[in-house]
Design a protein around this motif. Structure first.
Motif, PDB file in Angstrom:
ATOM      1  N   VAL A   1       0.701  -1.269  -0.024  1.00 21.04           N
ATOM      2  CA  VAL A   1       0.108   0.060   0.010  1.00 21.04           C
ATOM      3  C   VAL A   1       0.854   1.240   0.075  1.00 21.04           C
ATOM      4  O   VAL A   1       0.693   1.991  -0.796  1.00 21.04           O
ATOM      5  N   SER A   2       1.624   1.297   0.983  1.00 22.50           N
ATOM      6  CA  SER A   2       2.438   2.334   1.296  1.00 22.50           C
ATOM      7  C   SER A   2       1.913   3.932   1.374  1.00 22.50           C
ATOM      8  O   SER A   2       0.654   3.970   1.344  1.00 22.50           O
ATOM      9  N   GLN A   3       2.638   5.070   1.479  1.00 19.80           N
ATOM     10  CA  GLN A   3       2.013   6.295   1.776  1.00 19.80           C
ATOM     11  C   GLN A   3       1.402   6.842   0.381  1.00 19.80           C
ATOM     12  O   GLN A   3       0.461   7.614   0.645  1.00 19.80           O
ATOM     13  N   THR A   4       1.982   6.638  -0.688  1.00 22.18           N
ATOM     14  CA  THR A   4       1.316   7.169  -1.890  1.00 22.18           C
ATOM     15  C   THR A   4       0.349   6.595  -2.431  1.00 22.18           C
ATOM     16  O   THR A   4       0.262   6.503  -3.712  1.00 22.18           O
ATOM     17  N   TYR A   5      -0.223   5.661  -1.873  1.00 22.99           N
ATOM     18  CA  TYR A   5      -1.116   4.711  -2.559  1.00 22.99           C
ATOM     19  C   TYR A   5      -2.407   5.394  -3.323  1.00 22.99           C
ATOM     20  O   TYR A   5      -2.890   6.500  -2.888  1.00 22.99           O
TER      21      TYR A   5
ATOM     22  N   THR B   1      -1.830   4.695   7.197  1.00 26.78           N
ATOM     23  CA  THR B   1      -2.772   5.288   7.718  1.00 26.78           C
ATOM     24  C   THR B   1      -3.918   4.346   7.992  1.00 26.78           C
ATOM     25  O   THR B   1      -4.076   3.555   7.116  1.00 26.78           O
ATOM     26  N   PRO B   2      -4.669   4.701   9.240  1.00 26.73           N
ATOM     27  CA  PRO B   2      -6.110   3.901   9.035  1.00 26.73           C
ATOM     28  C   PRO B   2      -7.209   4.075   8.041  1.00 26.73           C
ATOM     29  O   PRO B   2      -7.715   3.128   7.514  1.00 26.73           O
ATOM     30  N   GLU B   3      -6.728   5.274   7.274  1.00 22.88           N
ATOM     31  CA  GLU B   3      -7.809   5.520   6.164  1.00 22.88           C
ATOM     32  C   GLU B   3      -7.446   4.485   5.128  1.00 22.88           C
ATOM     33  O   GLU B   3      -8.490   4.390   4.293  1.00 22.88           O
ATOM     34  N   ALA B   4      -6.243   4.319   5.050  1.00 26.25           N
ATOM     35  CA  ALA B   4      -6.068   3.268   3.767  1.00 26.25           C
ATOM     36  C   ALA B   4      -6.726   2.178   3.656  1.00 26.25           C
ATOM     37  O   ALA B   4      -7.337   1.500   3.063  1.00 26.25           O
TER      38      ALA B   4
ATOM     39  N   ILE C   1      -2.136  -7.036   8.152  1.00 33.52           N
ATOM     40  CA  ILE C   1      -1.607  -5.762   7.864  1.00 33.52           C
ATOM     41  C   ILE C   1      -0.333  -5.690   8.304  1.00 33.52           C
ATOM     42  O   ILE C   1      -0.149  -6.074   9.511  1.00 33.52           O
ATOM     43  N   THR C   2       0.722  -5.021   7.552  1.00 33.10           N
ATOM     44  CA  THR C   2       1.897  -4.710   8.349  1.00 33.10           C
ATOM     45  C   THR C   2       2.028  -2.941   8.487  1.00 33.10           C
ATOM     46  O   THR C   2       1.804  -2.637   7.532  1.00 33.10           O
ATOM     47  N   THR C   3       2.601  -2.509   9.438  1.00 36.92           N
ATOM     48  CA  THR C   3       2.634  -1.375   9.391  1.00 36.92           C
ATOM     49  C   THR C   3       3.664  -0.873  10.609  1.00 36.92           C
ATOM     50  O   THR C   3       3.879  -1.791  11.543  1.00 36.92           O
ATOM     51  N   ARG C   4       4.092   0.550  10.641  1.00 36.01           N
ATOM     52  CA  ARG C   4       4.986   0.973  11.714  1.00 36.01           C
ATOM     53  C   ARG C   4       4.206   1.892  12.613  1.00 36.01           C
ATOM     54  O   ARG C   4       4.756   2.537  13.266  1.00 36.01           O
ATOM     55  N   GLU C   5       2.995   2.364  12.302  1.00 37.08           N
ATOM     56  CA  GLU C   5       2.071   3.257  12.746  1.00 37.08           C
ATOM     57  C   GLU C   5       1.175   2.683  13.989  1.00 37.08           C
ATOM     58  O   GLU C   5       0.685   1.679  13.622  1.00 37.08           O
TER      59      GLU C   5
ATOM     60  N   VAL D   1      -2.579   2.568  13.140  1.00 38.14           N
ATOM     61  CA  VAL D   1      -3.092   1.348  12.430  1.00 38.14           C
ATOM     62  C   VAL D   1      -3.116   0.243  12.984  1.00 38.14           C
ATOM     63  O   VAL D   1      -3.993  -0.709  13.021  1.00 38.14           O
ATOM     64  N   ALA D   2      -2.148   0.086  13.986  1.00 35.14           N
ATOM     65  CA  ALA D   2      -2.255  -1.367  14.866  1.00 35.14           C
ATOM     66  C   ALA D   2      -3.611  -1.268  15.619  1.00 35.14           C
ATOM     67  O   ALA D   2      -4.216  -2.480  15.889  1.00 35.14           O
ATOM     68  N   GLY D   3      -4.141  -0.137  15.828  1.00 35.29           N
ATOM     69  CA  GLY D   3      -5.597  -0.173  16.582  1.00 35.29           C
ATOM     70  C   GLY D   3      -6.744  -0.688  15.614  1.00 35.29           C
ATOM     71  O   GLY D   3      -7.738  -0.977  16.176  1.00 35.29           O
ATOM     72  N   LEU D   4      -6.540  -0.953  14.368  1.00 37.60           N
ATOM     73  CA  LEU D   4      -7.562  -1.716  13.578  1.00 37.60           C
ATOM     74  C   LEU D   4      -7.698  -3.276  13.869  1.00 37.60           C
ATOM     75  O   LEU D   4      -8.700  -3.640  13.321  1.00 37.60           O
TER      76      LEU D   4
END
Length: 917
Positions: free
Chosen positions: A235-239, A293-296, A315-319, A322-325
């Protein structure tokens, strides 16, 4: 990125154009309204342009840091903005002064009074010139910067693409390349293969480079065949939402259905409908890699339907947000490798299989030092390992790599992917967090930050912007939590309420941040002679001294630009340091010299009109000069542990002061009745209405009566309290709705503290002195308040009966300390009492013979400390019920008690220590 500097300048110009400064300026220069209006108009136009420039720079990719033309332009922007900051500071200083232009003032000064109107003319000319220069800067950008390879300038995805390439490589790693993944892999496999039919969301969370993608890919390859359909999407930031939907269709439909021929022309609604129809009756596995981001995820929530087929989304994330999802209990937080795991991975990477991946003995010591620098980040270990793999395996070569590792990390092309992974986190930080993050890198490697102190520094530096009704400190704490959630900082300890208490910055992250600091001219570090050239030539505004054995401030040319000086070496030659700073660094806003043996504060300190933080904790200062009253911008004054006994009368002029620390060295266990103290504030306390911290105040008739005006207090320590003061103190406490910490110390051990109630939000309370009724059962102190208390210390209370029945009503208590508090012979903890208590400390209770803990009492207790309980001859009955105790300390005990202690089975397997009387 220069946007950090610009944001600060925009905020400062905002202050200059705010109501307070405008009113002061109008009052000062009412005969020059036209000129003043023109000056303020120019400032306003510059501010608007800088805001637009800020937005432009925020869109620029870090890839442009290697674009020489762009870098030169950004450097010019930064220097220009620093110049604007200087001009605005001069203007704020001018309008904030109390000018007397009459003949009497001229006679007093011998006609040397500065011509403030001439100063206004000069500032107006500088602002006009700056406005012209700003136009030239924009024209230069249009002429030169836009002509550079536009592919890079318009493409914000370079680092993202390189990181996705790295992720693709990580997905192909073989089983034997993985280290210390068995536990996490097993848990992930169990979650994927579980019997739960409800679609669940699993999150792998951790800082960049820990191997989230590698672990997920390893499990994905094995488990995907157990699903009807599966796919992996980065996904990345610029998805793009549309692109992600198309990738999902192409991957999921593969071998299962015909991909729609018109997929490239389908709109988002059609794409979503196609996916929903396809997934509705299928058990699916979707891996969403590198989500920021959770929005993704929310953008895809209409597609990843809950079809009760046992479907899974990983989901893999460093945020952290996002882990709250994740579904309940399905977050897997990856940690750095252990020392052994790091060594194993390093050896696998560096040394060939035919040597059984073993490190030669003569290289072991140096190799361990190289591995230790990676601090358990697999990506860094593997990358540096590959660098060594192609080098000679000699001691000399390994030492060269070890000594140059910091340089290699920043400059070696083969380590670019390490930089990119970590730079990404910085690149997508909001601007307000970038300053806070870079600030932390100015401190030494492995430095243990304290939350409260760093927040005070951030506020004083101007990094923190107001948000609604929250205080600056509350907003700053939110910044800190956000950096932790983004894995830019690592929590070391939290307090009982879960708030961060201390934290660190990972060494690898710090090295990259130090490089950014240098590029940004954000700040410099001084350590002996290592950074002298940088300090002289840099346009940096902050200096942090790690180690200095000689007085260099006199000889360094760039100190006039400094806004912050922080000294961490208490052995710095200090006799001339403060006078030199006061003389040569007139714009200074943060001055942190705690621990230095400074004896005198010069009168020139009052000329530091911009000073917002003055730290002299642990100094030998006994008096402050009268000029201290001129520091109208001061927010924090830290004199804790100094020789100060009384503050000057002008202290009441510091109306913006938020934090005042004047406490003396204290025995925190309160074993001596007079174990600390504060200072007297003879006049003006009622003017300090912005105070949030007052630690500590020596009670006097006038100051006690004025205490009720300090309605913003969060922390208060008050000493030398007489019984006659208690009425005023109680009335003042009733006004302090925000107070969370209170310490009250009576003037003598027989002085009665007649306190009738507590502020509603009080969390920590410490009382030293005799309580009114001699028993808490009759005291109104905790009857109507105290339900929010999590920490309570009672010392020298002279209670006759067991206080526990009354204290048991404090159901949220986590920390209880009783020192010389009662004279009873028995204390009993009954079932259900103190369910959240984690720490219990009992000291100097000579009459106590029996301390009993019933089953079901203090069920959460982790730390038990008993000191000088000479009447006790055996281990407390019921101690075997304390299942969660990790640490037990018995000090100054009798030999009979020690015999009982050694026979107690509950102390086996628990860390405990003792000392005999």
């Amino acid at each position: 990125m220069a946007e950090v500097v610009i944001l600060s300048a925009v905020a400062k110009i905002g202050v200059a154009l705010g109501n307070e400064a405008m009113n002061q300026a109008t009052l000062q220069f009412n005969n020059f309204i036209t000129q003043l209006t023109e000056l303020q108009g120019s400032m306003g136009r510059i501010r608007r342009e800088l805001r637009l420039m800020h937005e432009y720079l925020c869109r620029m990719d870090i890839r442009n840091r290697n674009n020489q033309t762009y870098e030169i332009w950004v450097e010019e922007v930064r220097m220009f903005v620093h110049g604007i900051e200087d001009i605005v500071d001069e203007y704020l200083h001018l309008v904030g002064q109390k000018h007397d232009s009459g003949w009497s003032a001229c006679l007093k000064k011998g006609f040397k009074q500065p011509n403030v109107f001439f100063s206004l003319n000069r500032i107006a000319s500088l602002v006009k010139e700056a406005e012209v220069n700003l136009v030239h800067l924009f024209q230069a950008k249009d002429r030169w910067v836009s002509m550079v390879d536009s592919g890079y300038m318009n493409d914000s995805s370079y680092i993202v693409e390189r990181s996705q390439h790295l992720a693709s490589t990580s997905r192909s790693l073989a089983e034997e390349d993985l280290v210390e993944v068995d536990g996490n892999r097993k848990k992930l496999e169990q979650w994927l293969a579980g019997d739960e039919l409800e679609r669940s969301v699993i999150v792998l969370h951790g800082m960049g480079g820990l191997g989230k993608t590698t672990l997920a890919a390893n499990v994905y390859r094995k488990e995907s065949e157990n699903f009807d359909c599966h796919c992996w999407v980065s996904v990345s930031q610029t998805y793009s939402r549309e692109d992600v939907l198309k990738k999902l269709i192409k991957e999921l439909f593969k071998d299962k259905a015909i991909v729609p021929s018109n997929i490239e022309t389908m709109d988002i609604i059609s794409l979503e409908e196609a996916l929903k129809n396809f997934l509705e009756q299928r058990k699916y596995l979707i891996m969403l890699d590198d989500v920021w981001t959770p929005e993704a995820f929310h953008d895809l929530s209409g597609v990843v339907i809950r079809n009760k087929k046992g479907s899974r989304v990983v989901i893999t994330t460093r945020e952290g947000n996002v882990a709250g999802l994740a579904s309940q209990g399905q977050v897997l937080t990856l940690k750095p490798l252990s020392k052994d795991g790091s060594w194993e991975l390093f050896c696998k990477t560096v040394f060939p299989i035919d040597t059984k991946c073993e490190c030669p003995t003569e290289l072991t010591e140096l190799a361990h030092e190289v591995v230790d620098k990676c601090k358990g980040i697999p990506l860094a270990i593997v990358s540096i390992g590959k660098l060594l793999f192609v080098r000679d395996k000699t001691k000399e070569e390994l030492k060269r790599i070890h000594d140059q590792l910091d340089w290699e990390l920043i400059n070696n092309p083969s380590l670019e992917h390490v930089r990119n992974i970590l730079y990404l986190s910085y690149l997508y930080l909001p601007t307000y967090l970038k300053s806070c993050f870079l600030y932390c890198s100015l401190f030494p490697e492995d430095y243990l930050f304290k939350r409260k102190k760093l927040i005070r520094l951030w506020v004083a530096e101007g990094f923190v912007m107001g948000r609604g009704e929250s205080t600056m400190e509350e907003v700053a704490e939110g910044y800190l939590e956000e950096l932790v959630h983004r894995n830019m900082l690592q929590v070391d300890t939290r307090n009982p309420f879960g708030r961060i208490k201390s934290f660190r910055m990972h060494d690898i992250v710090r090295e990259l941040a130090v490089d950014l600091c240098r590029r940004e001219c954000f700040g410099v570090v001084y350590e002996e002679d290592k950074y002298m050239e940088s300090l002289d030539e840099s346009d940096a505004r902050r200096l942090v001294i790690h180690k200095m054995s000689k007085d260099i401030y006199q000889s360094v040319s760039g100190v006039h630009r400094l806004r912050s000086v922080i000294a961490l070496d208490i052995n710095i030659p200090s006799s001339t340091l403060l006078p030199l700073i006061a003389k040569r660094s007139r714009y200074i806003s943060v001055l942190e010299l705690s621990g230095l043996p400074i004896e005198k504060v010069p009168d020139g300190i009052g000329d530091l009109f911009n000073l917002r933080y003055l730290g002299l904790r642990g100094s030998k200062v006994k008096l402050l000069p009268r000029s201290i009253e001129k520091l109208s911008s001061l927010l924090t004054l830290d004199l804790s542990g100094s020789g100060m006994k009384e503050l000057p009368r002008g202290i009441g002029e510091l109306k913006k002061l938020r934090q005042l620390f004047t406490d003396k060295a204290s025995d925190r266990f309160r074993r001596d009745f007079r174990c600390g103290g504060g200072v007297c504030i003879p006049k003006g306390l009622e003017n300090l209405t912005s105070l949030q911290t007052l630690v500590s105040l020596e009670a006097q008739d006038e100051s006690v009566r004025q205490l009720g005006e300090l309605r913003q207090l969060r922390s208060l320590e008050i000493w030398n309290v007489k019984g006659t003061y208690c009425g005023h103190i109680c009335a003042a406490l009733a006004e302090m709705r925000h107070l969370s910490y209170l310490h009250v110390n009576a003037s003598q051990d027989n002085e009665v503290l007649r306190l009738s109630g507590l502020p509603p939000n009080l969390q920590r309370l410490s009382l030293t002195g005799r309580l009114a009724e001699g028993t808490l059962g009759e005291s109104p102190l905790f009857l109507t308040s105290g339900r929010n208390l999590y920490s309570l210390s009672l010392s020298w209370s002279q209670m006759i009966e067991d206080p526990l029945p009354s204290l048991s009503r404090l159901s949220n208590l986590m920390d209880l300390m009783l020192t010389r508090a009662c004279s009873g012979k028995q204390m009993t903890f009954l079932a259900g009492w103190f369910p959240k208590l984690k720490t219990l400390r009992l000291r100097d209770l000579p009459n106590l013979e029996v301390l009993e803990m019933k089953e079901g009492a203090v069920v959460s207790l982790e730390i038990l400390t008993l000191v000088n309980l000479e009447g006790m001859v055996e281990v407390p009955p019921g101690i075997e019920f304390l299942a969660h105790v990790k640490y037990i300390s018995f000090r100054e005990i009798t030999s009979e008690f020690l015999t009982s202690l050694r026979q107690c089975p509950r102390t086996q397997g628990v860390h405990w220590r003792h000392t005999l009387r």
